[in-house]
Scaffold this motif. Structure first.
Motif, short mmCIF file in Angstrom:
data_model
loop_
_atom_site.label_atom_id
_atom_site.label_comp_id
_atom_site.label_asym_id
_atom_site.label_seq_id
_atom_site.Cartn_x
_atom_site.Cartn_y
_atom_site.Cartn_z
N ALA A 87 56.16 92.05 20.20
CA ALA A 87 56.11 91.45 18.92
C ALA A 87 56.67 89.73 18.06
CB ALA A 87 56.55 91.87 18.03
N GLU A 88 57.52 89.85 19.40
CA GLU A 88 58.30 88.07 19.26
C GLU A 88 56.21 87.44 20.21
OE1 GLU A 88 61.03 90.09 18.00
OE2 GLU A 88 59.64 90.70 19.92
N ASP A 89 56.39 87.89 20.53
CA ASP A 89 54.63 87.37 21.41
C ASP A 89 53.95 86.78 20.90
OD1 ASP A 89 55.80 89.03 24.34
OD2 ASP A 89 56.46 87.37 23.66
N THR A 90 53.99 86.99 19.09
CA THR A 90 52.88 86.64 18.46
C THR A 90 52.94 85.16 17.87
OG1 THR A 90 52.64 89.22 17.23
CG2 THR A 90 52.08 87.58 16.16
N ALA A 91 51.91 84.98 18.67
CA ALA A 91 51.36 83.41 17.69
C ALA A 91 49.95 82.82 17.66
CB ALA A 91 53.05 82.77 18.98
N GLN A 92 49.52 81.93 18.22
CA GLN A 92 49.10 81.22 17.87
C GLN A 92 48.89 80.46 19.53
OE1 GLN A 92 46.19 81.29 16.96
NE2 GLN A 92 44.42 79.37 17.24
N TYR A 93 47.94 81.24 20.48
CA TYR A 93 48.60 79.62 22.18
C TYR A 93 47.52 78.58 21.61
CZ TYR A 93 51.35 83.69 23.13
OH TYR A 93 52.40 84.37 23.41
N TYR A 94 47.86 77.90 22.36
CA TYR A 94 47.15 75.93 22.63
C TYR A 94 47.28 76.09 24.27
CZ TYR A 94 47.32 75.95 18.06
OH TYR A 94 46.99 76.11 16.13
N CYS A 95 46.22 75.47 24.16
CA CYS A 95 46.18 74.68 25.54
C CYS A 95 46.36 73.73 26.00
CB CYS A 95 45.13 75.47 26.92
SG CYS A 95 44.72 74.78 28.70
N LYS A 96 46.67 72.95 26.51
CA LYS A 96 46.48 71.61 26.58
C LYS A 96 46.83 70.79 28.11
CE LYS A 96 50.72 68.87 26.84
NZ LYS A 96 52.01 68.13 25.72
N ALA A 97 45.17 69.92 28.25
CA ALA A 97 45.59 69.26 29.28
C ALA A 97 45.61 67.88 29.10
CB ALA A 97 43.83 69.23 29.97
N TRP A 98 46.73 67.47 30.48
CA TRP A 98 47.34 65.80 30.55
C TRP A 98 47.49 65.47 31.65
CZ3 TRP A 98 49.94 70.25 29.59
CH2 TRP A 98 51.32 69.98 30.84
N ARG A 99 47.35 64.13 31.57
CA ARG A 99 47.63 62.73 32.74
C ARG A 99 48.84 62.34 33.66
NH1 ARG A 99 47.43 57.17 29.34
NH2 ARG A 99 49.08 57.63 28.68
N ARG A 100 48.87 62.43 34.50
CA ARG A 100 49.97 62.93 35.18
C ARG A 100 50.81 61.47 34.83
NH1 ARG A 100 50.10 63.18 41.74
NH2 ARG A 100 47.98 62.35 41.74
N TYR A 101 49.83 59.97 34.87
CA TYR A 101 50.28 58.43 35.04
C TYR A 101 49.32 58.16 33.79
CZ TYR A 101 52.75 59.51 39.63
OH TYR A 101 52.62 60.26 40.21
N ALA A 102 49.52 57.18 33.30
CA ALA A 102 49.17 56.14 31.65
C ALA A 102 47.65 55.41 31.95
CB ALA A 102 49.83 55.80 30.91
N SER A 103 48.43 55.18 33.52
CA SER A 103 47.48 54.28 34.73
C SER A 103 46.20 54.70 34.96
CB SER A 103 47.60 53.29 35.45
OG SER A 103 48.08 54.80 36.64
N GLU A 104 46.30 56.44 34.73
CA GLU A 104 45.27 56.83 35.32
C GLU A 104 43.94 57.60 34.59
OE1 GLU A 104 46.63 60.38 37.51
OE2 GLU A 104 46.85 59.29 39.32
#
Length: 121
Positions: A87-104
């Motif tokens: 029951a504690e797994d109940t939540a809104q699940y979000y996916c995020k994509a992000w960069r490795r380096y700010a220069s990229e």
């Protein structure tokens, strides 16, 4: 820019399994990492698991042994395999994509709109 879309949420019983899918489309250097987060009402958004394009993974200690993250060969889809749900797994699940380096990549991160997981005990 990166498009992020989650799917696979739903209502399940405690003990069931569920697989969430996150599709990302866009510049590869802007999506080196892809991760799953979850947020319950009144709580912070916490990292559940993440994977990089080289295959390296991380799973939060509290979910180790129950949750596994993987990606397909195209690396455009990342999956969160959730077993022995509680029951504690109940939540809104979000996916995020992000960069490795700010220069990229100009933008630091990209979020999806989320998918709801409800576990009934």
């Amino acid at each position: 820019q990166v498009f992020v879309h989650e799917s696979g949420g739903g209502s399940v019983q405690a003990g069931d399994s569920l697989i969430l899918s996150c599709e990302t489309v866009g510049n590869n250097t802007c999506r080196y990492y892809t991760g799953w987060y979850r947020q319950s009402p009144g709580k912070a958004r916490d990292l559940v698991a993440m994977i990089n394009r080289d295959g390296g993974t991380y799973t939060a200690n509290s979910e180790k042994g129950r949750f596994t993250i993987s990606q397909d060969d195209t690396k455009n889809r990342v999956y969160l395999h959730m077993n022995h749900l509680i029951a504690e797994d109940t939540a809104q699940y979000y996916c995020k994509a992000w960069r490795r380096y700010a220069s990229e990549c100009v933008f630091p991160e990209f979020w999806g709109h989320g998918t709801q997981v409800t576990v009934s005990s």
